[in-house]
Design an enzyme around this catalytic site. Sequence first.
Site, PDB file in Angstrom:
ATOM      1  N   ASP A 233       0.557   1.306   1.026  1.00  0.00           N
ATOM      2  CA  ASP A 233      -0.237   1.856   2.135  1.00  0.00           C
ATOM      3  C   ASP A 233      -0.635   3.313   1.921  1.00  0.00           C
ATOM      4  O   ASP A 233      -0.832   4.068   2.866  1.00  0.00           O
ATOM      5  CB  ASP A 233       0.513   1.714   3.473  1.00  0.00           C
ATOM      6  CG  ASP A 233       0.751   0.262   3.855  1.00  0.00           C
ATOM      7  OD1 ASP A 233      -0.057  -0.592   3.451  1.00  0.00           O
ATOM      8  OD2 ASP A 233       1.749  -0.010   4.542  1.00  0.00           O
ATOM      9  N   GLU A 234      -0.780   3.713   0.655  1.00  0.00           N
ATOM     10  CA  GLU A 234      -1.167   5.092   0.344  1.00  0.00           C
ATOM     11  C   GLU A 234      -2.483   5.151  -0.418  1.00  0.00           C
ATOM     12  O   GLU A 234      -2.880   6.218  -0.888  1.00  0.00           O
ATOM     13  CB  GLU A 234      -0.065   5.774  -0.487  1.00  0.00           C
ATOM     14  CG  GLU A 234       1.256   5.957   0.243  1.00  0.00           C
ATOM     15  CD  GLU A 234       1.204   7.018   1.316  1.00  0.00           C
ATOM     16  OE1 GLU A 234       0.251   7.817   1.314  1.00  0.00           O
ATOM     17  OE2 GLU A 234       2.117   7.047   2.166  1.00  0.00           O
TER      18      GLU A 234
END
Length: 290
Positions: A233-234
Amino acid sequence: MLPPVSQLHYILNVSCPDQIGVVSAVTGHLTENACFVEESSDYGDPQTRQFFMRIRFRPTRPGFDPKAFMDGFAAIKDRLDLKLDLYERATRRKVVLMVSKLDHCLNDLLFRYRTGDIRMDIPAIISNHPDLQQLADWHDIPYHYIPVTADTKAEAEKRIEEVLEETQADTIVLARYMQILSASMAEKYHGRIINIHHSFLPGFKGARPYHRAHERGVKLIGATAHYVTADLDEGPIIEQQVERVEHFNSVSDMIAAGRDVECLTLARALRYHLEHRVFLNGNKTVVFRR
């Protein structure tokens, strides 16, 4: 008077170190080849010192040769360190959708595909559960049920990659696919896997985000569509949307609103990607929406 309309329309994407003369050199080459510019966007990032440009054009001379056109950039390309990509606008890209049990994002994308709202081909749907087979069958799209457990994750991912290769997928969309892809797979398909996250990243990661948001009394909930990288999720963000909620809204209300915003966010991100409007710029993106 506008030049005669060609049946061929192209998109030229350009990226390079930011410097004087890029726009002039590129548009000059288009002029020399009698190409009519229909849409143009550009941006120089002062932080990364990179320049990005997207041009939609049509040839006005008969017998336009895309390869010869791109070869003609050779001297300019070397001098300005250009990265160039040419796409025929009418070409439909192949998008494989991956999903678990929640069907709202999948259903929304299938509707947009069926109505032509998003121009793409969907050669396969992959899922780690059998639940949405009937939905895929209704749309006449092959459904690949590939269960995943901790012990079979590597084997399952190998089978997933086989499906992607067999279908010649250009893009992979995680339409609420609730499995973490391996770092090697994220790297192999860098810039080609789009994920929808059910919160306004970087806040409220992990499980039960709406419950946590409700506990905090948030006034805005949102969704984030981003490219998948090895860091969970980066990845570079493509699109984000928010929806206002009030103190009297329940968790169920927030989940319903969240599903709506997830669908819209993912659809917009996918459309931008398929229209070649997204440029990777380190760990962020440049998106020429219009």
